[in-house]
Design a protein around this motif. Sequence first.
Motif, mmCIF file in Angstrom:
data_model
loop_
_atom_site.group_PDB
_atom_site.id
_atom_site.type_symbol
_atom_site.label_atom_id
_atom_site.label_comp_id
_atom_site.label_asym_id
_atom_site.label_seq_id
_atom_site.Cartn_x
_atom_site.Cartn_y
_atom_site.Cartn_z
ATOM 1 N N PRO A 29 9.781 1.008 1.416
ATOM 2 C CA PRO A 29 9.119 0.683 2.684
ATOM 3 C C PRO A 29 9.792 -0.485 3.407
ATOM 4 O O PRO A 29 9.905 -0.488 4.632
ATOM 5 C CB PRO A 29 7.692 0.321 2.277
ATOM 6 C CG PRO A 29 7.479 0.997 0.972
ATOM 7 C CD PRO A 29 8.839 0.998 0.304
ATOM 8 N N ASP B 57 4.256 7.498 7.019
ATOM 9 C CA ASP B 57 4.129 7.841 5.599
ATOM 10 C C ASP B 57 2.894 7.188 4.993
ATOM 11 O O ASP B 57 2.180 7.800 4.195
ATOM 12 C CB ASP B 57 5.372 7.426 4.811
ATOM 13 C CG ASP B 57 6.557 8.343 5.031
ATOM 14 O OD1 ASP B 57 6.397 9.419 5.668
ATOM 15 O OD2 ASP B 57 7.663 7.991 4.563
ATOM 16 N N LEU B 58 2.630 5.951 5.364
ATOM 17 C CA LEU B 58 1.453 5.256 4.861
ATOM 18 C C LEU B 58 0.190 5.887 5.432
ATOM 19 O O LEU B 58 -0.785 6.097 4.707
ATOM 20 C CB LEU B 58 1.515 3.765 5.192
ATOM 21 C CG LEU B 58 0.274 2.950 4.820
ATOM 22 C CD1 LEU B 58 -0.094 3.108 3.346
ATOM 23 C CD2 LEU B 58 0.484 1.483 5.176
ATOM 24 N N THR C 184 2.451 6.076 -2.470
ATOM 25 C CA THR C 184 3.481 7.116 -2.482
ATOM 26 C C THR C 184 4.262 7.145 -3.795
ATOM 27 O O THR C 184 5.031 8.080 -4.023
ATOM 28 C CB THR C 184 4.478 6.937 -1.321
ATOM 29 O OG1 THR C 184 5.171 5.691 -1.486
ATOM 30 C CG2 THR C 184 3.786 6.997 0.029
ATOM 31 N N TRP D 64 0.830 -1.205 0.000
ATOM 32 C CA TRP D 64 0.000 0.000 0.000
ATOM 33 C C TRP D 64 0.864 1.255 0.000
ATOM 34 O O TRP D 64 0.603 2.195 -0.731
ATOM 35 C CB TRP D 64 -0.911 0.030 1.210
ATOM 36 C CG TRP D 64 -2.065 -0.916 1.178
ATOM 37 C CD1 TRP D 64 -2.459 -1.737 0.149
ATOM 38 C CD2 TRP D 64 -2.982 -1.145 2.238
ATOM 39 N NE1 TRP D 64 -3.560 -2.456 0.525
ATOM 40 C CE2 TRP D 64 -3.908 -2.115 1.788
ATOM 41 C CE3 TRP D 64 -3.109 -0.635 3.522
ATOM 42 C CZ2 TRP D 64 -4.956 -2.562 2.592
ATOM 43 C CZ3 TRP D 64 -4.150 -1.084 4.322
ATOM 44 C CH2 TRP D 64 -5.068 -2.044 3.856
ATOM 45 N N GLU D 65 1.889 1.269 0.843
ATOM 46 C CA GLU D 65 2.760 2.440 0.907
ATOM 47 C C GLU D 65 3.449 2.663 -0.438
ATOM 48 O O GLU D 65 3.526 3.802 -0.920
ATOM 49 C CB GLU D 65 3.787 2.295 2.025
ATOM 50 C CG GLU D 65 4.612 3.540 2.242
ATOM 51 C CD GLU D 65 5.510 3.466 3.450
ATOM 52 O OE1 GLU D 65 6.452 4.282 3.510
ATOM 53 O OE2 GLU D 65 5.313 2.613 4.346
ATOM 54 N N SER D 66 3.930 1.620 -1.043
ATOM 55 C CA SER D 66 4.590 1.727 -2.339
ATOM 56 C C SER D 66 3.635 2.279 -3.397
ATOM 57 O O SER D 66 3.976 3.202 -4.143
ATOM 58 C CB SER D 66 5.114 0.345 -2.767
ATOM 59 O OG SER D 66 5.575 0.368 -4.085
#
Length: 143
Positions: free
Chosen positions: A57, A81-82, A50, A45-47
């Motif tokens: 991550p 960040d996420l 962002t 999700w973060e990848s």
Amino acid sequence: MSSIIEFFVAPDDAAAAGVVQNGPGAGFEPAAYGNFDVWSTLGEWESILTGRGLEEPIAGGGPDVVAGGDGSPVVLAVPRDLTRALAGAGRHLLGTTAERWVERREEDGETIDDELARQLLGEVAALAAGAAGTGRSLYCWIC
């Protein structure tokens, strides 16, 4: 694979750690799901949200374990960040994220329903927005 996964908001790590044995319960208004690899999911999700490579991550250490482990329930702090990315994501970006996440999970042999993925991301994003707006943090309980 986890059997129960609950995302919730808490004021700090100590409050979040306090739910490790029994889960966050109704007082934390959790979003409850099950049977997906939450460790990989948070990095994916973060990848996706962002626009960073998946390696970033992972290299950042991923989510911090706040409490538990070694065969017992675990509480994770969702990376900031996420949390910020989820809180700021609109409906279209969340839909695109859900599609890409489902595709990534399928590549690893894990099947996730498209509609469930959209619902999950929508609920977790709402929790993230609430956390970001109040100075609290987003957590995940895994049992």
